[in-house]
Design a protein around this motif. Structure first.
Motif, PDB file in Angstrom:
ATOM      1  N   ALA A 102      55.980  37.364  54.226  1.00 21.25           N
ATOM      2  CA  ALA A 102      56.447  38.085  53.039  1.00 21.25           C
ATOM      3  C   ALA A 102      56.966  37.092  52.000  1.00 21.25           C
ATOM      4  CB  ALA A 102      57.533  39.076  53.421  1.00 21.25           C
ATOM      5  N   LYS A 129      60.747  40.187  50.730  1.00 22.21           N
ATOM      6  CA  LYS A 129      60.913  40.620  52.118  1.00 22.21           C
ATOM      7  C   LYS A 129      61.093  42.111  52.331  1.00 22.21           C
ATOM      8  CE  LYS A 129      60.850  36.473  53.660  1.00 22.21           C
ATOM      9  NZ  LYS A 129      59.698  36.066  54.475  1.00 22.21           N
ATOM     10  N   TYR A 130      60.649  42.550  53.490  1.00 23.70           N
ATOM     11  CA  TYR A 130      60.932  43.895  54.038  1.00 23.70           C
ATOM     12  C   TYR A 130      62.039  43.727  55.064  1.00 23.70           C
ATOM     13  CZ  TYR A 130      59.957  47.046  58.076  1.00 23.70           C
ATOM     14  OH  TYR A 130      60.040  47.872  59.157  1.00 23.70           O
ATOM     15  N   TRP A 131      63.132  44.440  54.887  1.00 24.87           N
ATOM     16  CA  TRP A 131      64.190  44.436  55.912  1.00 24.87           C
ATOM     17  C   TRP A 131      64.954  45.745  55.778  1.00 24.87           C
ATOM     18  CZ3 TRP A 131      64.569  41.659  60.115  1.00 24.87           C
ATOM     19  CH2 TRP A 131      65.760  41.637  60.836  1.00 24.87           C
ATOM     20  N   SER A 167      53.798  39.842  65.344  1.00 25.48           N
ATOM     21  CA  SER A 167      53.656  41.299  65.478  1.00 25.48           C
ATOM     22  C   SER A 167      52.801  41.849  64.341  1.00 25.48           C
ATOM     23  CB  SER A 167      55.011  42.007  65.551  1.00 25.48           C
ATOM     24  OG  SER A 167      55.665  41.949  64.315  1.00 25.48           O
ATOM     25  N   SER A 202      54.011  48.008  63.876  1.00 25.21           N
ATOM     26  CA  SER A 202      54.980  47.043  63.357  1.00 25.21           C
ATOM     27  C   SER A 202      54.841  47.116  61.839  1.00 25.21           C
ATOM     28  CB  SER A 202      54.620  45.645  63.864  1.00 25.21           C
ATOM     29  OG  SER A 202      55.495  44.693  63.322  1.00 25.21           O
ATOM     30  N   GLY A 203      55.945  47.330  61.143  1.00 29.76           N
ATOM     31  CA  GLY A 203      55.868  47.585  59.710  1.00 29.76           C
ATOM     32  C   GLY A 203      55.014  46.568  58.976  1.00 29.76           C
ATOM     33  N   SER A 204      55.326  45.286  59.183  1.00 26.27           N
ATOM     34  CA  SER A 204      54.651  44.236  58.414  1.00 26.27           C
ATOM     35  C   SER A 204      53.153  44.144  58.750  1.00 26.27           C
ATOM     36  CB  SER A 204      55.325  42.888  58.671  1.00 26.27           C
ATOM     37  OG  SER A 204      55.330  42.617  60.052  1.00 26.27           O
ATOM     38  N   ARG A 239      50.344  45.005  56.214  1.00 27.08           N
ATOM     39  CA  ARG A 239      49.910  44.057  55.179  1.00 27.08           C
ATOM     40  C   ARG A 239      48.791  43.151  55.692  1.00 27.08           C
ATOM     41  NH1 ARG A 239      56.139  42.760  54.339  1.00 27.08           N
ATOM     42  NH2 ARG A 239      55.467  41.177  55.814  1.00 27.08           N
ATOM     43  N   SER A 271      63.293  42.653  65.322  1.00 27.39           N
ATOM     44  CA  SER A 271      63.497  43.052  63.932  1.00 27.39           C
ATOM     45  C   SER A 271      64.014  44.487  63.801  1.00 27.39           C
ATOM     46  CB  SER A 271      62.234  42.815  63.108  1.00 27.39           C
ATOM     47  OG  SER A 271      61.149  43.466  63.684  1.00 27.39           O
ATOM     48  N   MET A 304      67.374  45.155  61.867  1.00 28.13           N
ATOM     49  CA  MET A 304      67.408  45.954  60.629  1.00 28.13           C
ATOM     50  C   MET A 304      68.445  47.061  60.737  1.00 28.13           C
ATOM     51  SD  MET A 304      63.405  46.417  59.614  1.00 28.13           S
ATOM     52  CE  MET A 304      62.284  45.030  59.742  1.00 28.13           C
ATOM     53  N   MET A 318      68.243  38.709  51.997  1.00 25.80           N
ATOM     54  CA  MET A 318      68.015  39.342  53.303  1.00 25.80           C
ATOM     55  C   MET A 318      68.892  38.689  54.374  1.00 25.80           C
ATOM     56  SD  MET A 318      64.475  39.606  55.495  1.00 25.80           S
ATOM     57  CE  MET A 318      64.390  37.876  55.975  1.00 25.80           C
ATOM     58  N   ASP A 349      62.000  34.296  57.996  1.00 21.09           N
ATOM     59  CA  ASP A 349      61.939  35.661  58.532  1.00 21.09           C
ATOM     60  C   ASP A 349      63.040  35.819  59.581  1.00 21.09           C
ATOM     61  OD1 ASP A 349      59.568  37.020  57.170  1.00 21.09           O
ATOM     62  OD2 ASP A 349      58.927  34.969  57.502  1.00 21.09           O
ATOM     63  N   ALA A 350      62.804  36.683  60.588  1.00 21.77           N
ATOM     64  CA  ALA A 350      63.844  36.894  61.593  1.00 21.77           C
ATOM     65  C   ALA A 350      63.722  35.819  62.663  1.00 21.77           C
ATOM     66  CB  ALA A 350      63.713  38.293  62.180  1.00 21.77           C
TER      67      ALA A 350
HETATM   68  O1  PMV Z   1      57.270  44.136  60.913  1.00 20.64           O
HETATM   69  P1  PMV Z   1      58.511  43.720  61.593  1.00 20.64           P
HETATM   70  O2  PMV Z   1      59.223  44.887  62.217  1.00 20.64           O
HETATM   71  O3  PMV Z   1      58.282  42.620  62.580  1.00 20.64           O
HETATM   72  O4  PMV Z   1      59.537  43.163  60.488  1.00 20.64           O
HETATM   73  C1  PMV Z   1      59.279  42.019  59.720  1.00 20.64           C
HETATM   74  C2  PMV Z   1      60.491  41.601  58.984  1.00 20.64           C
HETATM   75  C3  PMV Z   1      60.464  40.260  58.284  1.00 20.64           C
HETATM   76  O5  PMV Z   1      59.501  39.398  58.849  1.00 20.64           O
HETATM   77  C4  PMV Z   1      61.828  39.609  58.429  1.00 20.64           C
HETATM   78  C5  PMV Z   1      60.184  40.393  56.784  1.00 20.64           C
HETATM   79  C6  PMV Z   1      58.785  40.762  56.382  1.00 20.64           C
HETATM   80  O6  PMV Z   1      58.649  41.384  55.313  1.00 20.64           O
HETATM   81  O7  PMV Z   1      57.818  40.426  57.074  1.00 20.64           O
END
Ligand code: PMV
Length: 318
Positions: free
Chosen positions: A13, A16-18, A101, A133-135, A138, A187, A191, A238, A278-279
């Motif tokens: 990202a 970022k998404y958080w 992920s 997984s949210g990201s 993309r 994550s 979050m 973040m 990131d995390a």
């Molecule tokens: O998709 P997840 O649940 O692994 O969350 C990703 C969160 C960050 O990597 C920290 C930020 C992002 O936008 O990818």
């Protein structure tokens, strides 16, 4: 019985998404903007109609929470599905804040739907991958990708969409692997902890949309200083929400801080380099192809390994 194999790249990202507005559907509290990267990849084989549900990651049999997350995801594809065998390999460290992920669920969404005899379009695949997984939503797309918060409760309008293809702008992401060990707080838990305990979380959410707009405009204008500035600030905001959660989410290690100082030192020398994280403790630095070697050299003393990654393409069937 039917088998399909898919390959996907992680995405990092830029904004970022958080934070989640809906937990089961993985609906984000904030929009985000990413760059899909070649160089790292996940390859996933799915056999639909196996003797029993079985998951192997990087050659190891997996059970427990990690496996049930995968098999619950497959239930979304077909609630009456047969047992499935999933075998996935990564050519980079898994679960270390390197977006495994994202590539993992993007490859799984594509391979599993195909093995199940379904042909989903990219947007449908992105919507499905988001629920793993949210990201991951993309990583169905290559290049520069935006993921909108959406307004619908069912999440139909919260999907990845391309902003610009990978050949729009040839940048480098220099990845300093400070510690390749698995992260201790995942994550989703991180979050939720930030949302429920950090006094900075609301400020993070309130300023995120403007950052996504700024980042998107900077990508379209190919303005690296503008993109780098909003990218680094998004990361630090973040992490401020993470650091002020309780118990604190301190993903940083000494090498992380050393890398951030190295990036600021590069900028003081006139080299256009900006950091994102990131995390996890890894530091990723955005720069031009011409500056990538100077950036890698500045990071190497503080990292286990340094990788120079280029923009990558969409998830694809092998
Ligand atoms: O998709 P997840 O649940 O692994 O969350 C990703 C969160 C960050 O990597 C920290 C930020 C992002 O936008 O990818």
């Amino acid at each position: 019985m039917s088998t399909a194999v898919a390959i996907a790249h992680p995405n990092i990202a830029l904004v970022k998404y958080w934070g989640k507005r809906d937990l089961p559907l993985n609906l984000p509290a904030v929009g985000s903007l990413s760059l899909t990267l070649s160089g790292f990849s996940t390859r996933t084989s799915v056999t639909w109609g196996a003797p029993a549900d079985r998951l192997e990651l990087d050659g190891e049999p997996i059970d427990g929470k990690e496996a049930s997350r995968v098999f619950r995801f497959l239930d979304r594809i077909d609630a009456d599905r047969p047992p499935v065998h999933v075998a996935s390999t990564n050519d980079f460290p898994r679960g270390a804040g390197l977006a495994s992920s994202a590539s993992g669920f993007a490859a799984l969404a594509l391979a599993a739907t195909r093995a199940a005899g379904q042909e989903l379009d990219r947007t449908e695949l992105s919507r499905l991958a988001r629920q793993g997984s949210g990201s991951a939503c993309r990583s169905l797309w290559g290049g520069y990708v935006r993921w909108d918060v959406g307004t619908r409760d069912d999440g139909h309008d919260s999907v990845g969409r391309p902003v610009a293809p990978l050949d729009h702008w040839d940048l480098r992401m220099v990845v300093a692997v400070v510690d390749a060990g698995r992260k201790k707080v995942g994550s989703t838990e991180g979050m939720e902890r930030s949302r429920t305990t950090s006094p900075y979380y609301q400020a993070w959410v309130d300023t995120a949309e403007a950052d996504v707009e700024e980042g998107t405009a900077a990508v379209l204008a190919r303005d690296l200083k503008r993109l780098g500035t909003v990218m680094e600030q998004s990361t630090l905001k973040m992490h401020a929400a993470m650091h002020t959660a309780w118990p604190p989410l301190l993903y940083w290690q000494p090498g992380t801080v050393a890398c951030l100082h190295a990036v600021h030192g590069l900028r003081n020398r006139g080299i256009g380099a900006w950091a994102t994280m990131d995390a996890g403790p890894q530091v990723k630095v955005l720069c031009t192809p011409d500056d990538a070697e100077a950036v890698a050299e500045a990071l190497r003393p503080h990292a286990e390994r340094v990788h120079v990654l280029s923009p990558g393409g969409p998830a694809r069937l092998a």
